[in-house]
Design an enzyme around this catalytic site. Structure first.
Site, mmCIF file in Angstrom:
data_model
loop_
_atom_site.group_PDB
_atom_site.id
_atom_site.type_symbol
_atom_site.label_atom_id
_atom_site.label_comp_id
_atom_site.label_asym_id
_atom_site.label_seq_id
_atom_site.Cartn_x
_atom_site.Cartn_y
_atom_site.Cartn_z
ATOM 1 C CG ASP A 312 -0.170 -0.394 2.481
ATOM 2 O OD1 ASP A 312 0.981 -0.813 2.554
ATOM 3 O OD2 ASP A 312 -0.907 -0.126 3.482
ATOM 4 C CD GLU A 496 7.782 1.311 6.388
ATOM 5 O OE1 GLU A 496 6.781 0.686 6.396
ATOM 6 O OE2 GLU A 496 7.955 2.447 6.399
#
Length: 565
Positions: A312, A496
């Site tokens: 996403d 991340e």
């Protein structure tokens, strides 16, 4: 007069229906035996909408994670009375009636730590325990401690956790691996599936199904006992993903299941709700409003389903890579999801055999074989020479190459000649100085170029190694590790995602700032360090010179070096 006995092919055709009907009852039973917590947008109704639209907090997830200090119905009643009064202050009302999530203390690592020491020191920092939660908290309780990704992600996430667990296992923390498997089994028993994360607002969807692989990982330490123990939960999860298949006609879709015209069964991502996501409320409303030619509910469902995919967002789901409002996740059959479903069926077969149920094992093998044929038929683009997603609207395989194309290799579902073509495509189109590109499209979305993500690096590395493509596998591992090391040397943290167009830079794009921690990067980094360095001489940092890969299956030797590119 008895009907004649069916021929063997007819018997085999009946097998899947038997499994699906038997296990459909399992998922229903799980849902009936627990009360599903309501997400904050339902509990708080117009108050939730007003707070999010007022943008009181920089991150929409903040209020979604806030805990009501009393019954939400009473808070909502007070709000209705006070909101139109002179001098009403919405921020003050929120501060009085809610406990906002605390920002975690910034972790300052000891000076002079190696990369490995830093990661090993982070495991306790990222560990949480929530056996009990507040009555109206969106956080779902779990019986065992668990490791969170880090940053704004204060809860456990489904597919993130598998790659985190790889690192925990590499560090020898098998107790933590066992705890996390037990937590996910608990969620399956209580909710019928593993939600996106342990929040009430994540319950309407799952994420890439890695639970069976987690059990398989635990079995490396505990043997077949782990497979036997968690077979019921693996079966329940399979029933969740295949829910609705028993009544599906050719050319139809139901929730997460797709039945193509020739009867091939595949899966897609799906969210049971078609409203804005509570954690991204304002952003979703803006996306829906920007395309008045589509029903808002359709866009909301596709946004949510993209979140279920883990990607996403990405041009992978969009007709126009520059316009998020053109995404149509639910009309795409993903190659990575179906590869994971194939792997789930194979592990279910193995677990069934472990308990002595050879008939059930054969049934799962039949399902896996059928899915493998479906992957080869529908998810391979012969013209381009790579695996890709299938488009339900155009009835054709899509042309875009993404890092998801490596999943058939990761689960050993690919034909050998196609694996060779995938190695060429990967090196030609996706490999960058800092690792593997997610796609080759620059859309501004975080699951596109120039970002590279740790789980996709590992899937590609392992997948290519499975088929003897060690040179390309080594290229990916070395480039990504160099990126991680350079970033760590400068910032003393793992992040991340990374910009793979260079080395030493965190990634960008998406709905929120770059997060550090970071669970799955830690796990993959440890696995790759132990891949490039021999066990008898482990490396605590990425070596200054690049190890040479071999054409054999032996580990990559640290001493056989060439100048760093």
């Amino acid at each position: 007069m008895k009907s004649p006995a069916p021929s063997r092919p007819q018997k085999m055709a009946l097998i899947p229906a038997c499994i699906f009907l038997c296990f459909a009852a399992l998922s229903v039973q799980a849902e009936e035996t627990s009360v599903t917590p309501q997400p904050p947008d339902i509990l708080l109704g117009p108050l939730f909408n007003d707070v999010q639209n007022a943008k009181l907090f920089p991150d929409q997830k903040t209020f979604a994670d806030a805990v009501p200090n009393s019954d939400p119905l009473m808070i909502l009643a007070d709000y209705r009375i006070q909101q139109n009064q002179s001098g009403f202050d919405l921020r003050h009302f929120v501060n009085v009636n809610f406990t906002l999530p605390k920002e975690g203390e910034k972790y300052v690592p000891p000076e002079g730590q190696s990369l490995r020491e830093h990661i090993d020191g982070l495991w306790p920092v990222l560990t949480r325990s929530t056996e009990n939660t507040e009555k109206w908290d969106s956080l779902l309780p779990l019986p065992k401690p668990y490791v969170v990704p880090g940053g704004r992600f204060r809860e456990v996430y489904y597919w993130d956790s598998y790659f985190t667990m790889l690192g925990l296992a590499e560090s020898g923390h098998w107790d933590k691996v066992a705890d996390m498997v037990a937590n996910f089994a608990h969620e399956i028993d209580n909710y019928g599936h593993i939600p996106n994360g342990n929040r009430s607002y994540y319950l309407s969807r799952s994420q890439p199904p890695f639970f069976a692989l987690m059990v398989e990982l635990l079995a490396q330490h505990e043997g077949d006992a782990a497979l036997k123990q968690y077979l019921p939960q693996m079966q329940k999860e399979y029933a969740y993903w295949m829910d609705g298949v028993e009544n599906l006609q050719a050319g139809q879709q139901e929730k997460r299941v797709v039945k193509l015209q020739d009867g091939t069964l595949l899966n897609r991502y799906w969210d049971d709700r078609d409203t804005p996501r509570p954690e991204s409320w304002v952003e979703d409303i803006a996306t829906a409003k920007s395309n008045p030619n589509r029903p808002a509910t359709e866009i909301y469902r596709d946004l949510r389903s993209a979140a279920a995919s883990g990607w996403d967002f990405s041009s992978r789901w969009m007709d126009n890579p520059q316009q998020l409002n053109t995404l149509r996740t639910t009309s795409i059959v993903p190659v990575d999801l179906n590869s994971l479903m194939f792997k789930m069926e194979k592990i279910l077969a193995r677990a069934s055999k472990a308990i002595g149920d050879n008939a059930m094992a054969n049934q799962y093998e039949t399902l896996a074989n059928a899915r493998q044929k479906g992957i080869e038929k529908y998810l391979w683009n012969d013209q381009q020479g790579w695996y890709a997603d299938y488009d339900l609207k155009s009835h054709k395989v899509r042309n875009q190459l993404t890092a998801a194309a490596l999943f058939p290799l990761y689960v050993n579902a690919a034909a050998k000649d196609r694996a060779s073509k995938m190695a060429t495509a990967t090196k030609t189109h996706l490999l960058q100085p800092g690792g593997l590109n997610t796609t080759s499209v620059k859309s501004g979305q975080q699951w596109d170029a120039p970002n590279g993500w740790a789980p996709l690096q590992w899937v590609a590395t392992e997948g290519l190694q499975n088929y003897g493509q060690k040179e390309v596998a080594m290229d990916i591992s070395w480039h990504f590790l160099t990126n991680v090391q350079h970033t760590y040397d400068r910032e003393k943290k793992l992040v991340e995602k990374y910009d793979v167009s260079t080395t030493g830079t965190g990634g960008g794009g998406g709905e929120y700032p770059l997060q550090d921690g970071f669970g799955w990067t830690n796990g993959v980094t440890l696995k790759m360090l132990d891949l490039i360095c021999p066990k008898e001489q482990p490396c605590d940092n990425v070596p200054a010179t690049r190890p040479l890969s071999e054409s054999t299956t032996q580990p990559l030797k640290q001493k056989e070096a060439e100048p760093t590119p």
